[in-house]
Design a protein around this motif. Structure first.
Motif, PDB file in Angstrom:
ATOM      1  N   ARG A  17       0.829  -1.202   0.000  1.00 26.17           N
ATOM      2  CA  ARG A  17       0.000   0.000   0.000  1.00 26.17           C
ATOM      3  C   ARG A  17       0.869   1.260   0.000  1.00 26.17           C
ATOM      4  N   GLU A  20       2.563   2.337  -3.133  1.00 25.03           N
ATOM      5  CA  GLU A  20       1.615   2.882  -4.122  1.00 25.03           C
ATOM      6  C   GLU A  20       1.708   2.139  -5.452  1.00 25.03           C
ATOM      7  N   MET A  48      -6.756   2.578  -1.616  1.00 26.31           N
ATOM      8  CA  MET A  48      -5.638   2.340  -2.538  1.00 26.31           C
ATOM      9  C   MET A  48      -6.130   2.552  -3.949  1.00 26.31           C
ATOM     10  N   THR A  50      -5.441   1.306  -7.018  1.00 27.56           N
ATOM     11  CA  THR A  50      -4.716   0.194  -7.641  1.00 27.56           C
ATOM     12  C   THR A  50      -5.691  -0.688  -8.394  1.00 27.56           C
ATOM     13  N   ARG A 187       7.416   8.137   0.068  1.00 30.56           N
ATOM     14  CA  ARG A 187       7.599   8.765  -1.260  1.00 30.56           C
ATOM     15  C   ARG A 187       9.003   9.350  -1.402  1.00 30.56           C
TER      16      ARG A 187
END
Ligand code: SF4
Ligand code: SF4
Lengths: 405, 304
Positions: A17, A20, A48, A50, A187
């Motif tokens: 998760r 990403e 999410m 995705t 990130r």
């Protein structure tokens, strides 16, 4: 950052998760299913962003993972044991595509007889495929390793897929406190994947995974994979340093436990290492200079680091949680190969333990240390199966019930 | 380090029980590891779950052979040789059993050396929650025994159940029942015992011929020997005045344990009926009821 009780499977899902990931092709198998269940729950709840697709088999699943990764998106998938074997043809194939996907394998003993407990014959079957391999001892490591795996795989000098391995039950269903980093921190550590070799763009036609006829061409591609895998050693070390800077947790290619002044060393991988460390502590209380070495990275194999760590040690016991019938422990052979040319090499003993999740009791560790201290006088076979009298009696009972008398 | 082992039957909630006490201890700042062990999932089959709680690092994994606290969620497990819930229990430890019987009775019946505590969790569960799933109740009992605070328990139950139960009212009932169990007991002064490790008994395994060493079962019909009758909380009870002998229940029983008696009425093999109550669900005449309590003999049943 928050700290929560998570199973190994939930920690894996958190890693995915936070990375990403764009695409997850999935197929269930015990003890892995909880990973994809957790992910599909988050995706359907909208936390999410995705694409999640359930496939008709692991063979299709790994094909889809490789194909999606070749379009330039970040891909995750997971399997275990028989599932890994069912997709095995595609494991070799997608590695050759040089796509940086991450696959979690939750180790489980292979058929026959069919079982659920963990050992490493499943994941070690992939050691020659080109996939890199990270092995985890605890649930925190599972989450962290998923993040590190993407960072390492997506590096220009590597571009190979990675397997992150954890033991079924002993980690997959075991809850421990796990630190979950914030997505902003992640990130910074793991920027978006930006492929330069394999992607899908309108106006840039490309044929990937093409056939080559002729050994000289084939050799080129295979050896390039080997060189990329060797590069991964440095990339991995750099990844560890960056990871520590961002999250404060320190990893390396190998973990050394009370190894500095140790004379007698256990070599173990994955979750059973915890029991090995406890055994080292007990041996130390008895005055035995014991230590443990745990390779975390198995592909590429950190030969230099292992040689350095074992230099001058008296004797070393490799505890393989796998068996190559007719030969012995897989790691033992790799260790022996790694140490053969050393002048100051330790005496090597080989044990097979924990097959199908069989416990390794304190008594069995005592047995190992007794043999280690004897060194060349040790009275054990190569390999020696860790199996107790009590377990043998239990087996006799089972045979009676099964009419094997 | 404190080591707890839970024994229950599949579906009874041993896993959530071990998690509840684990989460409660984690909330109190402890290091915790919890872990369930089950084979191929089957409702009613014996399962176990484990919780380790420590101030420092936990250097163990897997099953707990020498627990400080044993929580037996199903009385009938005490005599199951494979579940062997009392194995490894020691003098300084605690054994809790879900049963209406007294601790003295159990100590005598099963020759238990440890401190025995009992409470009828099934009754409390049925009365207060309307279900025989005992997860949070057993978690509450374990928490109380090892001295966890009431607030931590309450938060832990809330946290563990909010992921599985959507119905707020049911969740509240669970919390209430858990707190009721919690308050029914006193904490126990725990003396954690250092386990003694014996001498090594590692053997060299000999070769055996494939007739012995291949994974095949040569004995016939061993499932008859494995009695699964004590897996049930409720058992089916037939009203022959209503039954029209359609035999639907006979064909729907997944265990094949309903046969026909001399008059052609369905009759259950109570030693193998697992109490799944599929027969109750399937009977078009509603001739089967789910009842609790001991099994009366066949004469009594027919007579009713
Ligand atoms: S409850 Fe009914 S269906 Fe289930 S095992 Fe017993 S007799 Fe068979
Ligand atoms: S299904 Fe109901 S009516 Fe039919 S035989 Fe069974 S008990 Fe009787």
């Amino acid at each position: 950052m928050k700290r929560e009780m998570l199973t190994g499977n939930a920690a894996a899902a958190w890693g995915v998760r936070l990375a990403e990931v764009d695409y997850v092709p999935a197929f269930p198998i015990t003890p892995q299913t909880e990973i994809i269940e957790t992910l599909s729950g988050w995706i359907s709840d909208g936390v999410m962003d995705t694409r999640f697709v359930t496939m008709d088999s692991e063979h299709s699943m790994i094909t889809a993972a490789g194909a999606a990764s070749a379009t330039g998106v970040r891909v995750f998938t997971a399997t275990s044991s028989q599932g890994l074997l069912y997709g095995f043809e595609m494991i070799y194939t997608v590695a050759g595509w040089r796509v940086p996907l991450v696959l979690i394998n939750v180790s489980r003993g292979l058929s026959s007889p069919i079982t659920l407990g963990p050992d490493h014959n499943d994941v070690l079957a992939t050691r020659d495929t080109g996939f890199l391999q990270i092995h985890c001892e605890n649930c925190q490591e599972v989450l962290d390793s998923v993040l590190m795996a993407y960072r390492m795989a997506e590096d220009e000098r590597v571009l190979l897929p990675v397997i992150v391995n954890m033991d079924g039950f002993y980690l997959s269903f075991t809850r421990e406190p796990v630190e979950i980093p914030d997505v902003e921190e992640v990130r910074r550590f793991l920027p978006a994947y930006n492929p330069s070799h394999a992607y899908f763009k309108a106006g840039h036609p490309m044929a990937q995974g093409v056939a080559v006829l002729g050994g000289e061409y084939y050799s080129y591609f295979k050896y390039q994979m080997h060189l990329a895998s060797k590069n991964a050693l440095d990339v991995y070390k750099k990844t560890c340093r960056e990871f520590e800077k961002e999250f404060g947790r320190k990893y390396d290619t190998i973990e050394e436990y009370r190894l500095d002044d140790a004379e007698y060393v256990l070599i173990m991988i994955d979750s059973f290492s915890t029991m090995g460390k406890a055994a080292v502590d007990r041996a130390r209380e008895q005055g035995i200079k014991a230590g443990l070495l745990r390779p975390r990275l198995l592909r590429p194999f950190p030969e230099e680091d292992i040689r350095k760590a074992l230099n001058g040690k008296r004797s070393v016991a490799v505890i393989d949680q796998n068996i190559s019938m007719g030969k012995g422990g897989i790691l033992y052979s790799e260790l022996a190969g790694c140490l053969y040319n050393e002048k100051n090499r330790p005496f090597l003993l080989s044990f097979i333990g924990g097959l199908g999740g069989k416990n390794i009791s304190p008594e069995e560790f005592t047995f190992i240390f007794d043999q280690l201290v004897r060194g060349e006088e040790a009275e054990v076979e190569t390999p020696h199966l860790l199996y107790t009298e009590q377990e043998w009696e239990g087996m006799q009972k089972l045979k009676d019930i099964a009419g094997k008398g | 380090m404190l080591k707890l082992r839970f024994h229950g039957r599949g579906g009874q909630g041993a896993k959530v029980a071990s998690r509840t006490v684990g989460t409660a201890a984690f909330m109190e700042g402890c290091n915790v590891q919890d872990f369930p062990l089950y084979g191929a999932e089957r409702r009613g089959a014996p399962i176990s779950a484990f919780t380790r709680i420590a101030r420092g690092q936990i250097m163990e994994r897997g099953v707990i052979p020498d627990p400080d606290v044993i929580i037996v969620m199903d009385h009938t497990l005490l005599s199951d040789p494979q579940a062997a819930p009392l194995s490894g229990s020691n003098k300084g430890g605690v054994v809790f059993v879900n049963t209406p019987e007294s601790p003295e009775q159990l100590k005598a019946d099963y020759d238990i050396d440890a401190l025995v505590i009992t409470l009828d969790l099934t009754k409390i569960g049925l009365d207060m929650v309307g279900s025989s799933i005992l997860s949070t109740l057993a978690g509450a009992v374990a928490s109380r025994i090892i001295g966890i605070g009431e607030d931590s328990l309450k938060d832990a139950v809330e946290k563990e159940l909010s992921g599985i139960i959507a119905d707020r009212e049911l969740l509240e009932k669970n919390i209430e029942a858990a707190l009721y169990c919690f308050r029914s007991l006193e904490p126990v002064e725990m003396k954690t015992l250092q386990s003694e490790h014996g001498k090594s008994t590692v053997i060299t395994m000999p070769f055996e011929r494939a007739r012995i060493s291949s994974p095949a079962i040569n004995a016939a019909a061993s499932s008859i020997l494995k009695q699964t009758g004590n897996w049930k909380v409720f058992r089916p009870f037939w009203d022959y005045d209503v039954c029209n002998k359609c035999m639907i229940c006979v064909s729907r029983c997944p265990e094949g344990c309903i046969s026909l008696n001399e008059e052609g009425f369905p009759s259950v093999d109570n030693e193998h009926c697992k109490g799944c109550l599929i027969c109750v669900e399937e009977c078009p005449k509603k001739a089967i009821k789910a009842v609790r309590g001991p099994v009366p003999d066949q004469v009594e049943v027919t007579g009713e």
